[in-house]
Design an enzyme around this catalytic site. Structure first.
Site, mmCIF file in Angstrom:
data_model
loop_
_atom_site.group_PDB
_atom_site.id
_atom_site.type_symbol
_atom_site.label_atom_id
_atom_site.label_comp_id
_atom_site.label_asym_id
_atom_site.label_seq_id
_atom_site.Cartn_x
_atom_site.Cartn_y
_atom_site.Cartn_z
ATOM 1 N N GLU A 33 9.288 1.960 11.169
ATOM 2 C CA GLU A 33 10.377 2.933 10.996
ATOM 3 C C GLU A 33 9.706 4.292 10.970
ATOM 4 O O GLU A 33 9.008 4.630 10.016
ATOM 5 C CB GLU A 33 11.148 2.633 9.710
ATOM 6 C CG GLU A 33 12.533 3.250 9.684
ATOM 7 C CD GLU A 33 12.535 4.650 9.118
ATOM 8 O OE1 GLU A 33 12.503 5.615 9.931
ATOM 9 O OE2 GLU A 33 12.557 4.783 7.893
ATOM 10 N N CYS A 67 13.844 11.027 7.216
ATOM 11 C CA CYS A 67 13.596 10.748 8.631
ATOM 12 C C CYS A 67 14.850 10.841 9.489
ATOM 13 O O CYS A 67 14.783 11.296 10.631
ATOM 14 C CB CYS A 67 12.963 9.370 8.780
ATOM 15 S SG CYS A 67 13.926 8.023 8.047
ATOM 16 N N GLY A 84 2.250 5.451 13.397
ATOM 17 C CA GLY A 84 2.930 4.242 13.855
ATOM 18 C C GLY A 84 2.390 3.744 15.185
ATOM 19 O O GLY A 84 2.271 2.530 15.409
ATOM 20 N N GLY A 118 6.654 5.702 8.324
ATOM 21 C CA GLY A 118 5.844 6.910 8.303
ATOM 22 C C GLY A 118 5.956 7.664 9.612
ATOM 23 O O GLY A 118 6.946 7.542 10.340
ATOM 24 N N SER A 119 4.931 8.420 9.927
ATOM 25 C CA SER A 119 4.971 9.286 11.099
ATOM 26 C C SER A 119 4.789 8.491 12.384
ATOM 27 O O SER A 119 4.164 7.427 12.412
ATOM 28 C CB SER A 119 3.883 10.353 11.003
ATOM 29 O OG SER A 119 2.601 9.782 11.207
ATOM 30 N N THR A 120 5.304 9.042 13.472
ATOM 31 C CA THR A 120 5.164 8.393 14.771
ATOM 32 C C THR A 120 3.706 8.286 15.214
ATOM 33 O O THR A 120 3.299 7.229 15.717
ATOM 34 C CB THR A 120 6.015 9.124 15.817
ATOM 35 O OG1 THR A 120 7.400 9.005 15.444
ATOM 36 C CG2 THR A 120 5.834 8.527 17.203
ATOM 37 N N LYS A 137 0.869 -1.178 0.000
ATOM 38 C CA LYS A 137 0.000 0.000 0.000
ATOM 39 C C LYS A 137 0.907 1.230 0.000
ATOM 40 O O LYS A 137 1.499 1.581 1.016
ATOM 41 C CB LYS A 137 -0.912 -0.023 1.227
ATOM 42 C CG LYS A 137 -1.549 1.319 1.636
ATOM 43 C CD LYS A 137 -2.432 1.925 0.572
ATOM 44 C CE LYS A 137 -3.150 3.167 1.125
ATOM 45 N NZ LYS A 137 -2.264 4.354 1.237
ATOM 46 N N GLU A 192 9.729 17.030 15.089
ATOM 47 C CA GLU A 192 10.154 16.761 13.713
ATOM 48 C C GLU A 192 9.406 17.687 12.762
ATOM 49 O O GLU A 192 8.174 17.722 12.763
ATOM 50 C CB GLU A 192 9.878 15.304 13.345
ATOM 51 C CG GLU A 192 10.372 14.941 11.957
ATOM 52 C CD GLU A 192 10.163 13.477 11.616
ATOM 53 O OE1 GLU A 192 11.064 12.875 11.008
ATOM 54 O OE2 GLU A 192 9.098 12.935 11.961
#
Length: 543
Positions: free
Chosen positions: A300, A334, A283, A278-280, A226, A441
């Protein structure tokens, strides 16, 4: 992402201002051919994938069940140039069912690792054959400079070839005697974990899929990919390479759509493992879902990495790697070290160096080979980055260059860029640890420079390390020093998954992963392959 000198995106971008023949000629005042503007460059393109209405399921492109369409926007111009299906739960069901059949009943998991490795090598060859069209499509999707995306195919091919080289590891017999019982031993089997959901981000849409896909395939898994909503077209070149390499139907499947498609995929009952970059915040939601399902997951996630400048650092050498290590891909990377931690005795010197390097790097059309800084990948990301820029100014940071939205248009760089999502590359000095720009970030072309006192005992190293570790993240980092041993000692104290000394790169054979809010698990290396394996111990008596 060549093992010791490449990184997760495989860029070939120089850290200094590019000096192409056109640029060199203009600087020297030489006569040159007219330079095409942004609109002319786009009009000259003929890309194989623009507006599509299919997904790749069970070895073929098939019409989507979902009737909606998601636009693909060029962030350098703000213009819609493509579209893909906004899939439905039925599309996910079909893709997972194809992967399930291919895993449970198909030949792929039953091939030897060497046989699967031969397919991976053929995939690598096929990817390299479409390198230029892949790069152009990628740049139009997310605005990454073409000098960046032109390295994507070679890097992806390198990842496939590296994991192919691990076939002998999987084929090596692993027999372990019982430590305290003579005549008994265990045979350890490494089996593929099953059907894997691979969910990729938009900043490096090729290589951040491939670092999941290559080990999954070597292990004998089947997958459903995806891609991120802004970058759904370039991944088709990887799918095409897989089909051309003779990988059986159902082993690799592709669905496109909005974030809700990823949610359906993560929670699907026939998925055995999830891998996400992707983003925290996203995640965390995936981790919660997988925890509830007792489903293995590799995450990650984000970063807020630091570059510690020791007092003896060679700033001229640092200037040559600054963009690649701290502002790579217009700051949309990242692991980059967006926080420079500089000694008070050289603080203004560091600020001057960083400001001059960033200010001198051209910003403009990402299809122009002279461009170093392109646009933010989406309008939403542009607005996010501008919010951080405004917060930095409001909280007292000093913008030594940049500090506002970029206004591009006219001349060689313009002619169509007026609607693009450009933020001026920005350097903030006088940043304190409590400022928002020092803690969160940003994921844009914003560099912050903090100060530590190097006049005290130990040259302030304790304070510098404490500043570097004063974050919820732990993904990348750097130490700049003329003394390799001193730099290594500092690197050992930084709480992070990866750190470089005087440069940063990712090594295909070494694990890459984050600590704390930067993720769970690792990619690359034998450790990355292990994420797609499940183990069985067969105990027996020795005759």
């Amino acid at each position: 992402m060549t093992a010791a000198s490449t990184n997760p995106a495989g860029s070939t971008m120089a850290d200094a201002v590019p000096t192409t023949p056109d640029v060199a000629g203009r600087r020297a005042g030489a006569a040159t051919q007219p330079v095409p503007n942004a609109s002319e460059r786009r009009a000259a393109l003929s890309l194989p994938y623009t507006r599509v209405d299919t997904m790749f399921i069970d070895g073929a492109y098939v019409p989507a069940h979902g009737e909606g369409r998601n636009p693909v926007t060029d962030p350098a111009t703000g213009e819609v140039w493509g579209e893909v299906p906004d899939g439905s739960a039925q599309d996910v069901d079909d893709a997972v069912a194809a992967a399930r059949r291919a895993f449970d009943d198909g030949p792929w998991p039953r091939l030897s690792p060497s046989e699967r490795a031969a397919h991976l090598v053929r995939i690598a060859d096929e990817i390299e054959a479409c390198a230029e069209t892949l790069a152009l499509t990628n740049t139009r999707e997310n605005g990454s400079p073409i000098t960046e995306t032109r390295g994507a195919a070679a890097n992806a091919a390198g990842i496939f070839r590296y994991f192919a080289s691990l076939a002998d590891y999987l084929e090596r017999e692993d027999v372990r005697p019982f430590p305290f019982a003579a005549g008994q031993e265990s045979v350890v089997r490494r089996d593929p974990v099953g059907v894997c959901a691979l969910i990729a981000p938009w900043n490096f849409p090729i290589n951040l899929v491939v670092i999941k896909l290559a080990p999954a395939l070597l292990a004998g898994c089947t997958v459903v990919i995806k891609p991120a909503s802004p970058t759904p077209l370039s991944i088709r070149f990887i799918v095409d390479a897989i089909a051309a390499a003779g990988v059986p139907a159902g082993v690799v499947n592709l669905v496109t759509g909005s974030g809700r498609m990823g949610d359906v995929l993560v929670k699907h009952p026939d998925v055995d493992k999830v891998a996400f970059t992707g983003s925290t915040p996203v995640g965390r939601k995936i981790a919660a879902a997988c925890g509830e399902l007792l489903r293995p997951v590799t995450l990650e996630l984000g970063g807020k990495s630091s570059a510690i400048v020791l007092p003896d650092a060679d700033l001229d050498a640092m200037s040559k790697v600054l963009i690649r290590s701290s502002m790579r891909n217009t700051g949309q990377t990242c692991y980059i070290s967006t926080r420079i931690i500089a000694p008070a005795s050289r603080y203004e010197e560091v600020v001057q160096m960083a400001s001059s390097v960033i200010a001198a790097a051209p910003q403009g059309d990402p299809l122009d080979p002279s461009t170093v800084f392109g646009p933010s990948a989406t309008r939403s990301q542009f607005e996010t980055v501008m919010g951080y820029v405004e917060s930095g100014l409001a909280e007292g940071a000093r913008a030594t260059t940049g500090g506002r939205a970029a206004s591009l248009g006219g001349g060689a760089a313009g002619g169509g860029l007026e609607g693009g999502y450009f933020v001026e590359p920005t350097v903030f000095a006088d940043v304190t640890p409590s400022m928002t720009v020092a803690r969160e970030e940003i994921f844009g072309p914003v560099l912050t420079i903090l100060k530590y006192d190097d006049a005290g005992p130990g040259g302030g190293v304790d304070e510098a390390v404490a500043l570097a570790n004063n974050t919820e993240f732990g993904l990348g980092g750097l130490v700049f020093s003329a003394d390799p041993e001193a730099a290594l000692a500092v690197a050992d104290r930084v709480d992070t998954g990866s750190i470089g000394i005087n440069f940063f790169a990712s090594n295909h054979s070494a694990p890459f992963g984050g600590r704390h809010d930067s993720g769970l698990g690792t990619e690359y290396g034998i450790e990355g392959l292990g994420a797609y394996l499940t183990y069985k111990s067969i105990h027996r008596k020795v005759r």
